[in-house]
Structure formats: structure tokens, C-alpha cells
Design a protein around this motif. Structure first.
Motif, short mmCIF file in Angstrom:
data_model
loop_
_atom_site.label_atom_id
_atom_site.label_comp_id
_atom_site.label_asym_id
_atom_site.label_seq_id
_atom_site.Cartn_x
_atom_site.Cartn_y
_atom_site.Cartn_z
N LYS A 4 0.84 -1.19 0.00
CA LYS A 4 0.00 0.00 0.00
C LYS A 4 0.88 1.23 0.00
N PRO A 6 1.90 5.23 0.39
CA PRO A 6 1.48 6.32 1.28
C PRO A 6 0.46 7.22 0.58
N GLU A 7 -0.51 7.73 1.34
CA GLU A 7 -1.50 8.65 0.77
C GLU A 7 -0.85 9.98 0.38
N ASN A 8 0.12 10.43 1.15
CA ASN A 8 0.85 11.65 0.83
C ASN A 8 1.87 11.33 -0.27
N PRO A 9 1.74 11.93 -1.46
CA PRO A 9 2.66 11.58 -2.56
C PRO A 9 4.11 11.97 -2.30
N GLU A 11 5.54 11.43 0.71
CA GLU A 11 6.04 10.64 1.83
C GLU A 11 6.88 9.47 1.33
N SER A 76 8.46 12.50 5.82
CA SER A 76 7.11 12.92 5.42
C SER A 76 7.08 13.80 4.17
N PRO A 113 5.58 7.47 -3.78
CA PRO A 113 4.79 7.72 -4.99
C PRO A 113 5.40 8.72 -5.97
#
Length: 263
Positions: A4, A6-9, A11, A76, A113
Motif C-alpha cells: 500500500k 502512502p497517501e501523501n505523494p 512521503e 514525510s 509515490p
């Protein structure tokens, strides 16, 4: 979680195996607060080392000998042009943690990402070893201090002193094996350290021996003394030399070696 992104591109997450450490800060896991986060500043990055929560809340003894994804190193807000630096730093931290935990810690991949490919996961081996660590790995503060105080010197010396190899030898020398095997690995480690010390300090090598300025060869003990002296240390080495000669010549030792003294 592996697989999966990270939602933050921005990170970046490096994935580390076989590294049992504690944190200094908590995270919320369900209805619990788990102290599994370690924050530190290295090489211009603000880093979080995040341990899998179940490795903090559950007993660890049964993990001995297992090979597990234990830890994520998280930055982050990472700019894509700093990706290479982050990868280098992650590998260096994993190697330092392998020495600190006396386990075969390894950086086996990343999730980020902002680059292509966005994720790389490699097979890893090695094991967790539940034995006496170099530092108190249940203290997040001790781990943070260790990494912050050693990383710069490690980066400087890593190649010229072959520290990846030296740390691997050290971990192997601490495993629960016959004492003679552990001693042989320790002597190989000492040979490696004195050899890289000599090479790094331009000590001439001729006819299979490192040489003094007068052309005479260094003895095993003599070159070790020179190495330790350069680091401000002066251990007694005569017993080490005698034990080395006994093991190399006969393959066994009849000397009493207390377990606590060996460790």
C-alpha cells in the motif's frame, strides 16, 4: 503496510527487517497508545523510525530466529531530487541498527509515490536474534543517541574500513554457536579491522605482511596495538594472541572462557 502506497505523494518510506527497537513517542493504534515512534534528525532530514505496533505490545522471545518486516523509516516531505540521498541514508541506518541490535537488519525496499517505480520490495533473509544487544534497544533515547552520534563517522569510514563486512562478522560472532566457531569469526573480524586500518593509513604491504618503517613485519598483536592506539585505546592483547594461536593451530581450546566475559 507493504503493498500500500502512502497517501501523501511526498512521503518516503524505507522498509527494514529484523530490527527490534523501542520508540520515544506514541502513536494511536486502535484504542491504545503505543510507544513505537523514534524521531531524529540526520543528514538534513527529519526522520521517523516506526516499529510495527505488535512488536512493542507483545512478548519478543518467540521472535528469535524469525525473519520479519519490523520497521519503517519515514520522511514525510521528501523532494524527488533527494530520493537518492534518502535511499543511502536508509541503508546506512539499517546497517548501524544491525550492529546495535545484534540482528541481521536490512533495508529491503521503499514506497515513494513521487518516483518511478513508486515501490520496490526485495526478498530478504537474515534473522532476529534475541541476545544481549550493544545498546539498550528498549530505550528509544539510547537508540536515537547512538544513531545521531555515530552516523557521520560511519559514513566517512564505511568504505575504507569495510564496516558492512565488519558488522556482519560481529553479529555472527555473537550467535549461539560452539565457542571455537565464535572465536574464529572474532579473529577474522580482528584481522579485517587491522588490515583496513593499515591500508587506510598507508602502511606498506610486502611479501604478504604489513611492514614497519624499518621494513620488519608487524606481528598480529603489534598491528592490533597500533590500530587501538590510533583510537585512544590500549587493551591487553597477549591473551587474545595466545587464544588465537591455540584456536588456529588446534581448532579447539581447553581454556575456561566464562560466558559473561565472552559477551
Amino acid at each position: 503496510m507493504l503493498g500500500k502506497l502512502p497517501e501523501n505523494p511526498k512521503e518516503y518510506r524505507a522498509h527494514i527487517s529484523n530490527c527490534l527497537i523501542a520508540g520515544e513517542a506514541p502513536s494511536d493504534v486502535g484504542e491504545k497508545r503505543v510507544w513505537n515512534v523514534l524521531k531524529l534528525s540526520l543528514d538534513g532530514f527529519e526522520i521517523r523510525l516506526v516499529q510495527m505496533p505488535e512488536l512493542i505490545t507483545e512478548p519478543r522471545d518467540h521472535l528469535n530466529g524469525q525473519s520479519l518486516h519490523t520497521t519503517d523509516l519515514i520522511i514525510s516531505e521528501l523532494k524527488p531530487d533527494k530520493f537518492g540521498r534518502a535511499e543511502q541514508l536508509s541503508r546506512e541506518i539499517a546497517i548501524l541498527l544491525s550492529f546495535a541490535t545484534v540482528s541481521e537488519a536490512w533495508n529491503f525496499g521503499y514506497s515513494y509515490p513521487a518516483v518511478n517505480p513508486a515501490q520496490e520490495i526485495h526478498a530478504f533473509s537474515g534473522q532476529i536474534h534475541i541476545i544481549k544487544p550493544v545498546i539498550n534497544t528498549r530505550s528509544g533515547q539510547a537508540i536515537r543517541h547512538f544513531l545521531e552520534q555515530t552516523h557521520s563517522a560511519f559514513r566517512t569510514l564505511r568504505q575504507k574500513r569495510q564496516l558492512d563486512i565488519a558488522f556482519d562478522y560481529f553479529v555472527l560472532s555473537q550467535l549461539d554457536k560452539p565457542i571455537e566457531l565464535r572465536l574464529i569469526i572474532t579473529f577474522v573480524l580482528l584481522e579485517n579491522l587491522k588490515s583496513t586500518h593499515a591500508t587506510a593509513n598507508n602502511i606498506p604491504f610486502k611479501d604478504g605482511r604489513f611492514r614497519k618503517p624499518n621494513g620488519k613485519p608487524f606481528s598480529f598483536e603489534g598491528l592490533l596495538k597500533a590500530m587501538f592506539k590510533s583510537a585512544g585505546m590500549s587493551p591487553e592483547l597477549s591473551k587474545v594472541k595466545d587464544l588465537r594461536n591455540e584456536i588456529i593451530n588446534s581448532g579447539i581450546t581447553v581454556r575456561p572462557i566464562a560466558k559473561e566475559n565472552w559477551q
